[in-house]
Design a protein around this motif. Sequence first.
Motif, mmCIF file in Angstrom:
data_model
loop_
_atom_site.group_PDB
_atom_site.id
_atom_site.type_symbol
_atom_site.label_atom_id
_atom_site.label_comp_id
_atom_site.label_asym_id
_atom_site.label_seq_id
_atom_site.Cartn_x
_atom_site.Cartn_y
_atom_site.Cartn_z
ATOM 1 N N PHE A 1 0.793 -1.197 0.000
ATOM 2 C CA PHE A 1 0.000 0.000 0.000
ATOM 3 C C PHE A 1 0.836 1.261 0.000
ATOM 4 O O PHE A 1 0.302 2.352 0.012
ATOM 5 C CB PHE A 1 -0.918 -0.015 1.226
ATOM 6 C CG PHE A 1 -2.291 -0.443 0.863
ATOM 7 C CD1 PHE A 1 -3.391 0.208 1.349
ATOM 8 C CD2 PHE A 1 -2.482 -1.505 -0.015
ATOM 9 C CE1 PHE A 1 -4.662 -0.207 1.004
ATOM 10 C CE2 PHE A 1 -3.745 -1.910 -0.367
ATOM 11 C CZ PHE A 1 -4.841 -1.245 0.143
ATOM 12 N N HIS A 2 2.104 1.122 0.052
ATOM 13 C CA HIS A 2 2.933 2.318 0.093
ATOM 14 C C HIS A 2 4.046 2.211 -0.939
ATOM 15 O O HIS A 2 5.176 1.896 -0.595
ATOM 16 C CB HIS A 2 3.544 2.486 1.482
ATOM 17 C CG HIS A 2 2.508 2.427 2.559
ATOM 18 N ND1 HIS A 2 1.655 3.469 2.803
ATOM 19 C CD2 HIS A 2 2.168 1.455 3.424
ATOM 20 C CE1 HIS A 2 0.837 3.121 3.797
ATOM 21 N NE2 HIS A 2 1.121 1.908 4.177
ATOM 22 N N PRO A 3 3.701 2.453 -2.173
ATOM 23 C CA PRO A 3 4.741 2.404 -3.197
ATOM 24 C C PRO A 3 5.771 3.482 -2.935
ATOM 25 O O PRO A 3 5.472 4.544 -2.422
ATOM 26 C CB PRO A 3 3.972 2.682 -4.500
ATOM 27 C CG PRO A 3 2.705 3.287 -4.086
ATOM 28 C CD PRO A 3 2.403 2.811 -2.723
ATOM 29 N N SER A 4 6.987 3.186 -3.353
ATOM 30 C CA SER A 4 8.046 4.127 -3.018
ATOM 31 C C SER A 4 7.915 5.377 -3.876
ATOM 32 O O SER A 4 7.434 5.345 -5.001
ATOM 33 C CB SER A 4 9.396 3.482 -3.240
ATOM 34 O OG SER A 4 9.690 3.482 -4.623
ATOM 35 N N CYS B 1 -0.842 5.875 -11.676
ATOM 36 C CA CYS B 1 -1.106 5.800 -10.241
ATOM 37 C C CYS B 1 -2.021 4.631 -9.912
ATOM 38 O O CYS B 1 -1.879 3.989 -8.870
ATOM 39 C CB CYS B 1 -1.752 7.097 -9.755
ATOM 40 S SG CYS B 1 -0.662 8.518 -9.890
ATOM 41 N N LEU B 2 -2.954 4.373 -10.784
ATOM 42 C CA LEU B 2 -3.838 3.247 -10.558
ATOM 43 C C LEU B 2 -3.052 1.949 -10.564
ATOM 44 O O LEU B 2 -3.347 1.032 -9.807
ATOM 45 C CB LEU B 2 -4.922 3.199 -11.629
ATOM 46 C CG LEU B 2 -5.919 4.364 -11.627
ATOM 47 C CD1 LEU B 2 -6.863 4.266 -12.809
ATOM 48 C CD2 LEU B 2 -6.710 4.373 -10.330
ATOM 49 N N GLU C 1 -3.938 10.243 -2.945
ATOM 50 C CA GLU C 1 -2.517 9.953 -3.154
ATOM 51 C C GLU C 1 -2.097 10.370 -4.563
ATOM 52 O O GLU C 1 -1.016 10.903 -4.790
ATOM 53 C CB GLU C 1 -2.249 8.458 -2.956
ATOM 54 C CG GLU C 1 -2.306 8.017 -1.514
ATOM 55 C CD GLU C 1 -2.266 6.494 -1.387
ATOM 56 O OE1 GLU C 1 -2.635 5.805 -2.350
ATOM 57 O OE2 GLU C 1 -1.872 6.011 -0.314
ATOM 58 N N CYS C 2 -2.973 10.113 -5.483
ATOM 59 C CA CYS C 2 -2.691 10.447 -6.868
ATOM 60 C C CYS C 2 -2.572 11.955 -7.047
ATOM 61 O O CYS C 2 -1.641 12.441 -7.701
ATOM 62 C CB CYS C 2 -3.827 9.884 -7.731
ATOM 63 S SG CYS C 2 -3.554 10.051 -9.468
ATOM 64 N N MET C 3 -3.495 12.667 -6.449
ATOM 65 C CA MET C 3 -3.442 14.120 -6.560
ATOM 66 C C MET C 3 -2.126 14.645 -6.011
ATOM 67 O O MET C 3 -1.482 15.518 -6.604
ATOM 68 C CB MET C 3 -4.620 14.740 -5.784
ATOM 69 C CG MET C 3 -5.956 14.577 -6.498
ATOM 70 S SD MET C 3 -7.394 14.714 -5.418
ATOM 71 C CE MET C 3 -7.337 16.412 -4.942
ATOM 72 N N SER D 1 -8.005 15.830 -9.725
ATOM 73 C CA SER D 1 -9.256 15.356 -9.156
ATOM 74 C C SER D 1 -10.368 15.358 -10.190
ATOM 75 O O SER D 1 -11.159 14.406 -10.275
ATOM 76 C CB SER D 1 -9.609 16.247 -7.960
ATOM 77 O OG SER D 1 -10.966 16.197 -7.688
ATOM 78 N N THR D 2 -10.425 16.405 -10.979
ATOM 79 C CA THR D 2 -11.487 16.477 -11.993
ATOM 80 C C THR D 2 -11.337 15.375 -13.025
ATOM 81 O O THR D 2 -12.312 14.707 -13.377
ATOM 82 C CB THR D 2 -11.445 17.851 -12.691
ATOM 83 O OG1 THR D 2 -11.549 18.885 -11.718
ATOM 84 C CG2 THR D 2 -12.582 17.978 -13.682
ATOM 85 N N VAL D 3 -10.116 15.215 -13.497
ATOM 86 C CA VAL D 3 -9.906 14.174 -14.505
ATOM 87 C C VAL D 3 -10.196 12.800 -13.908
ATOM 88 O O VAL D 3 -10.799 11.931 -14.554
ATOM 89 C CB VAL D 3 -8.473 14.237 -15.077
ATOM 90 C CG1 VAL D 3 -8.224 13.125 -16.067
ATOM 91 C CG2 VAL D 3 -8.226 15.586 -15.740
ATOM 92 N N TRP D 4 -9.807 12.613 -12.666
ATOM 93 C CA TRP D 4 -10.092 11.336 -11.992
ATOM 94 C C TRP D 4 -11.586 11.085 -11.953
ATOM 95 O O TRP D 4 -12.054 10.002 -12.289
ATOM 96 C CB TRP D 4 -9.521 11.369 -10.574
ATOM 97 C CG TRP D 4 -9.817 10.148 -9.771
ATOM 98 C CD1 TRP D 4 -11.026 9.734 -9.298
ATOM 99 C CD2 TRP D 4 -8.883 9.167 -9.318
ATOM 100 N NE1 TRP D 4 -10.908 8.561 -8.586
ATOM 101 C CE2 TRP D 4 -9.592 8.199 -8.587
ATOM 102 C CE3 TRP D 4 -7.492 9.021 -9.459
ATOM 103 C CZ2 TRP D 4 -8.966 7.097 -7.993
ATOM 104 C CZ3 TRP D 4 -6.875 7.922 -8.870
ATOM 105 C CH2 TRP D 4 -7.606 6.968 -8.133
ATOM 106 N N ASN D 5 -12.336 12.104 -11.556
ATOM 107 C CA ASN D 5 -13.781 11.938 -11.475
ATOM 108 C C ASN D 5 -14.383 11.596 -12.827
ATOM 109 O O ASN D 5 -15.254 10.728 -12.943
ATOM 110 C CB ASN D 5 -14.436 13.207 -10.932
ATOM 111 C CG ASN D 5 -14.101 13.422 -9.473
ATOM 112 O OD1 ASN D 5 -13.723 12.488 -8.776
ATOM 113 N ND2 ASN D 5 -14.221 14.660 -9.005
ATOM 114 N N GLU D 6 -13.922 12.292 -13.825
ATOM 115 C CA GLU D 6 -14.459 12.024 -15.158
ATOM 116 C C GLU D 6 -14.079 10.619 -15.634
ATOM 117 O O GLU D 6 -14.869 9.925 -16.266
ATOM 118 C CB GLU D 6 -13.950 13.069 -16.160
ATOM 119 C CG GLU D 6 -14.484 14.464 -15.908
ATOM 120 C CD GLU D 6 -15.995 14.535 -16.019
ATOM 121 O OE1 GLU D 6 -16.570 13.939 -16.948
ATOM 122 O OE2 GLU D 6 -16.615 15.167 -15.148
#
Lengths: 426, 93
Positions: free
Chosen positions: A375-378, B19-20, B28-30, B45-50
């Motif tokens: 759950f914690h990628p580097s 990120c996925l 985390e992605c943001m 966030s917007t692109v993720w939602n879309e």
Amino acid sequence: MLAVSPLRNTGNDGKQGEKENNFSISPEEFPDFGEGNLLESIDFDDLFVGINDGDVLPDLEMDQEILAGDFPVSGGEESEMNNSFMSEKAEVDSSRSQEGEDKVLGLGCVNSTSNKGDEIMSGSDEAETKLKSLPNKEAYKTRKSSAAQAKNNNQGKRKVKVDWTPDLHRRFVQAVEQLGVDKAVPSRILEIMGIDCLTRHNIASHLQKYRSHRKHLLAREAEAAGWSQKRQMYGGGGGGKRDISPWLAPTMGFPPITPMHHQFRPLHVWGHPSMDQSLMHMWPKYLAHSPPPPPPPPTTWAHPPPPDPSFWHHHQRVSNGLTPGTPYFQHPLPLTRFPAPPVTGIPPPHAMYKVDHGIPATVTEQSGPHPLVDFHPSKESIDAAIGDVLLKPWLPLPLGLKPPSIDSVMGELQRHGIPEIPPSLA
Amino acid sequence: MGDSSASYIHMVHHLIEECLVFNMSKEECMEALFKHADIKPIITSTVWNELEKENKEFFEGYASRREQRASDMEMKRRIQNMLSNSSIRDTKE
């Protein structure tokens, strides 16, 4: 075992004589055999002679009305009942019920196909009608499951065969997770899932399988974790990490990564929506059963590689000299993770995933990156992945999701006060 | 104008997919995209939602897999604790 006897009408008299049938089938009861109704002329009952052994459909549940229906199915070891389509329904019924439910469904279907008369279908319900297009034994199982599912589950006699699709299983898992694996009770799971076609019994048996699978999984991981922990104790940090890989080595016969990159360009077809859907659907079930950690990218280029699947290891060792930006870490991976990548010649993920379970637990403390399990990628691996995308925008998307609607993105951003992108302000 | 927006969005989309692959959450992605690619979190966030709207099925599965993995990790931790506890006990005895 079974001999299909075409054009039975020609041999009827003789057969009847041999079998000592106490009835006769008048020719007009049979459809025109001569003129191309060979299908009807095939005596499908013969196909099911051996079924009386009860080994074909052990857990098939029969609807009461089907049992009561007029299926002139042969049930005896001999094929003497074969001919009892119309005349001997009563006998057939009784013999059929004697033999149990196993064969009736298939046999009934078969007889409905044999088209010996309308009476055959009189007792059948829709399930049977559906099935009559599958006259042969191979379709037995399909018929069984489709009919089983079509039928009402409230028999109580035997469990109906449920088809645990990935989606169904995912809902099941969700329900179980909600309740807590240990506390998950079939009746509650059933409530949460809210699917009519499942009985408590279906859930219970699936739960049992799921639990034992999980235990097996976790026990294996724990064992591997314990094992690799010991290794690290002995070998020290870096050395220990490396030692783990040889354990994995025998399972991997991976081709060099670099050429794979070239293969991925054409594989961009995986971005195609319909492909994606099917591949995505594979994920939940597959991952739910055995969370496969894809080989992580190298933490840094100069750094010794993480102790994950050995193919990574081999290539890391070999290609330490590669310049950053060589796309051999992230982009190939997601594609290889898919359960069916025959095109790339990659061995099925199962091989490496099964072996790899124990690593992440300890790797977490050490080097980190194990995307789907850790759950914690580097930070380094993420940075590397992101950097690669920025540098090489032409690379294929790792997952190939359907792109978002540009208009709605822009609209949404404007609502948030961002008129244009890329934004002029940093 | 429009083209650069489209390609920018495509880039963000690509980054989110990366990120996925790392099984990251939206937050985390943001953060990662902001830190490593200088992309405003609101854009991510917007692109993720879309993306989520366009790929509902995937994201549902993604979320449940993340949950599953969280509980699996927890289970693993517990088992490891048990194992280390039992080995401690063994050494004591």
